[in-house]
Scaffold this motif. Sequence first.
Motif, PDB file in Angstrom:
ATOM      1  N   ALA A  92      38.556  48.784  32.212  1.00 45.90           N
ATOM      2  CA  ALA A  92      37.416  48.317  33.001  1.00 45.90           C
ATOM      3  C   ALA A  92      37.442  48.852  34.423  1.00 45.90           C
ATOM      4  CB  ALA A  92      37.400  46.786  33.017  1.00 45.90           C
ATOM      5  N   PHE A  93      38.627  49.213  34.930  1.00 43.69           N
ATOM      6  CA  PHE A  93      38.745  49.657  36.316  1.00 43.69           C
ATOM      7  C   PHE A  93      39.118  51.136  36.379  1.00 43.69           C
ATOM      8  CE2 PHE A  93      40.019  45.158  36.014  1.00 43.69           C
ATOM      9  CZ  PHE A  93      38.991  44.600  36.757  1.00 43.69           C
ATOM     10  N   ASP A  94      38.459  51.940  35.537  1.00 37.21           N
ATOM     11  CA  ASP A  94      38.743  53.373  35.513  1.00 37.21           C
ATOM     12  C   ASP A  94      37.955  54.151  36.560  1.00 37.21           C
ATOM     13  OD1 ASP A  94      36.243  53.110  34.448  1.00 37.21           O
ATOM     14  OD2 ASP A  94      36.683  54.054  32.524  1.00 37.21           O
ATOM     15  N   GLY A  95      37.175  53.464  37.373  1.00 32.85           N
ATOM     16  CA  GLY A  95      36.454  54.123  38.443  1.00 32.85           C
ATOM     17  C   GLY A  95      35.173  54.810  38.032  1.00 32.85           C
ATOM     18  N   ARG A  96      34.722  54.596  36.803  1.00 31.49           N
ATOM     19  CA  ARG A  96      33.505  55.264  36.333  1.00 31.49           C
ATOM     20  C   ARG A  96      32.249  54.418  36.524  1.00 31.49           C
ATOM     21  NH1 ARG A  96      35.537  58.207  30.701  1.00 31.49           N
ATOM     22  NH2 ARG A  96      37.253  59.403  31.660  1.00 31.49           N
ATOM     23  N   GLY A  97      32.414  53.200  36.996  1.00 33.03           N
ATOM     24  CA  GLY A  97      31.259  52.385  37.347  1.00 33.03           C
ATOM     25  C   GLY A  97      30.494  51.796  36.184  1.00 33.03           C
ATOM     26  N   HIS A  98      31.145  51.554  35.037  1.00 34.39           N
ATOM     27  CA  HIS A  98      30.462  50.938  33.896  1.00 34.39           C
ATOM     28  C   HIS A  98      30.514  49.419  34.054  1.00 34.39           C
ATOM     29  CE1 HIS A  98      30.015  54.785  32.096  1.00 34.39           C
ATOM     30  NE2 HIS A  98      31.302  54.942  31.820  1.00 34.39           N
ATOM     31  N   VAL A  99      29.441  48.857  34.588  1.00 32.41           N
ATOM     32  CA  VAL A  99      29.412  47.422  34.871  1.00 32.41           C
ATOM     33  C   VAL A  99      29.454  46.601  33.584  1.00 32.41           C
ATOM     34  CG1 VAL A  99      28.123  45.597  36.045  1.00 32.41           C
ATOM     35  CG2 VAL A  99      28.126  47.912  36.974  1.00 32.41           C
ATOM     36  N   ALA A 100      28.988  47.170  32.488  1.00 29.12           N
ATOM     37  CA  ALA A 100      29.011  46.438  31.220  1.00 29.12           C
ATOM     38  C   ALA A 100      30.427  46.057  30.824  1.00 29.12           C
ATOM     39  CB  ALA A 100      28.365  47.278  30.116  1.00 29.12           C
ATOM     40  N   LYS A 101      31.406  46.846  31.214  1.00 29.07           N
ATOM     41  CA  LYS A 101      32.797  46.488  30.930  1.00 29.07           C
ATOM     42  C   LYS A 101      33.186  45.218  31.670  1.00 29.07           C
ATOM     43  CE  LYS A 101      34.574  51.144  29.973  1.00 29.07           C
ATOM     44  NZ  LYS A 101      35.591  52.148  30.353  1.00 29.07           N
ATOM     45  N   LEU A 102      32.679  45.056  32.888  1.00 32.20           N
ATOM     46  CA  LEU A 102      32.973  43.836  33.631  1.00 32.20           C
ATOM     47  C   LEU A 102      32.353  42.614  32.968  1.00 32.20           C
ATOM     48  CD1 LEU A 102      32.565  44.968  37.360  1.00 32.20           C
ATOM     49  CD2 LEU A 102      34.667  44.706  36.021  1.00 32.20           C
ATOM     50  N   CYS A 103      31.211  42.807  32.329  1.00 39.12           N
ATOM     51  CA  CYS A 103      30.600  41.687  31.595  1.00 39.12           C
ATOM     52  C   CYS A 103      31.522  41.208  30.484  1.00 39.12           C
ATOM     53  CB  CYS A 103      29.244  42.108  31.027  1.00 39.12           C
ATOM     54  SG  CYS A 103      28.004  42.487  32.273  1.00 39.12           S
ATOM     55  N   ILE A 104      32.180  42.152  29.819  1.00 36.91           N
ATOM     56  CA  ILE A 104      33.128  41.786  28.768  1.00 36.91           C
ATOM     57  C   ILE A 104      34.325  41.059  29.361  1.00 36.91           C
ATOM     58  CG2 ILE A 104      34.665  42.724  26.997  1.00 36.91           C
ATOM     59  CD1 ILE A 104      32.678  45.030  26.682  1.00 36.91           C
ATOM     60  N   VAL A 105      34.777  41.511  30.527  1.00 38.46           N
ATOM     61  CA  VAL A 105      35.929  40.894  31.184  1.00 38.46           C
ATOM     62  C   VAL A 105      35.595  39.484  31.666  1.00 38.46           C
ATOM     63  CG1 VAL A 105      37.480  41.064  33.166  1.00 38.46           C
ATOM     64  CG2 VAL A 105      36.922  43.108  31.841  1.00 38.46           C
ATOM     65  N   PHE A 106      34.385  39.295  32.202  1.00 41.33           N
ATOM     66  CA  PHE A 106      34.007  38.007  32.783  1.00 41.33           C
ATOM     67  C   PHE A 106      33.611  36.971  31.722  1.00 41.33           C
ATOM     68  CE2 PHE A 106      32.802  40.333  36.864  1.00 41.33           C
ATOM     69  CZ  PHE A 106      34.011  39.996  37.458  1.00 41.33           C
TER      70      PHE A 106
END
Length: 335
Positions: free
Chosen positions: A207-221
């Motif tokens: 999720a923190f690979d620096g590519r800016g995919h906010v959808a990954k943060l949705c999965i984390v949250f």
Amino acid sequence: MAWGGLFSFAKFWASTQQGGRRQVDSAAHTIKSHGATLARNHFQDWLILLLLILIEVVLYLTHPFYRFVGRDMMEDLKYPMKDNTVPIWAVPLYAILLPMAVFLLFYMRRRDVYDLHHSILGLLFAVLITGVMTDAIKNAVGRPRPDFFWRCFPDGVEVYDKWGDVVCHGKDSDIKEGHKSFPSGHTSWSFAGLGFLSLYLSGKIKAFDGRGHVAKLCIVFLPLLAACLVGISRVDDYWHHWQDVFAGGILGLVVATFCYMQFFPPPYSNDGWGPYAYFQAMEESRTNSNANRNSPAVQTMEVPAVNQVPRRNGDAPTPFSYLSPTLEAMELGLK
């Protein structure tokens, strides 16, 4: 961008055995090949887990501190008694079994027993350590719940002693439970289990690979949102004050983070997708492979000069022996 993040997560799930740096060999570390050895190496850790379970049972059965509750304090403790929106038996289902199901799904894709074993072990440590700390603090503090009045005086008739302390005539079990408000056990367990799952997913999907995919943060949250809703339900049911829920959430999340970092690199690390033990095993495997390769027993034996083949471009002859036809052809420059 959000849809691109979801697509990247799907692509990651489909290619976990092929893409990425230092990827897992699917047949290298399975339950059948390494599970028994791994369990023996962590035998003491599993014993500690059993000890934590025993301590948790003792703390649950121990009577909390019955602190002084005066008449003027009752004004904030007269909320109605309600049933739990989230029953206590449901907490292990979403805080323990649900994360374990996710761990098993990743194991089915990657066949990495180190990841499966350490994720389960870390999760159980997070939940049990949180449970022991929560119940120990509950018993020591003895804070009344918001519905304490009706637990203490179920008929609404107030009775106080000469010092102004309550003289409860309700059910012993209700009175005992009424002194366990701080911190919230539902909330601390929820943030311990689901917080560990959130950290695990953030490492797996990078999720923190620096590519800016906010959808990954949705999965984390998402697991954290579920834990927050459980905490809110404790206030809505008048079983806890908001301070109890806040403290329980912080406690569970901090313990989950410590337990996760004991077995896995930080989620923002390049190696955050795997446990420390996997990389250590791979390093030991490479070291042993290099040692075997450099062993005198496997060194190429020098043969008489008649078997020497000159190098190309007139270089000095190179000794070799017992070469296969393919290797001979490669040495002669025929392939």
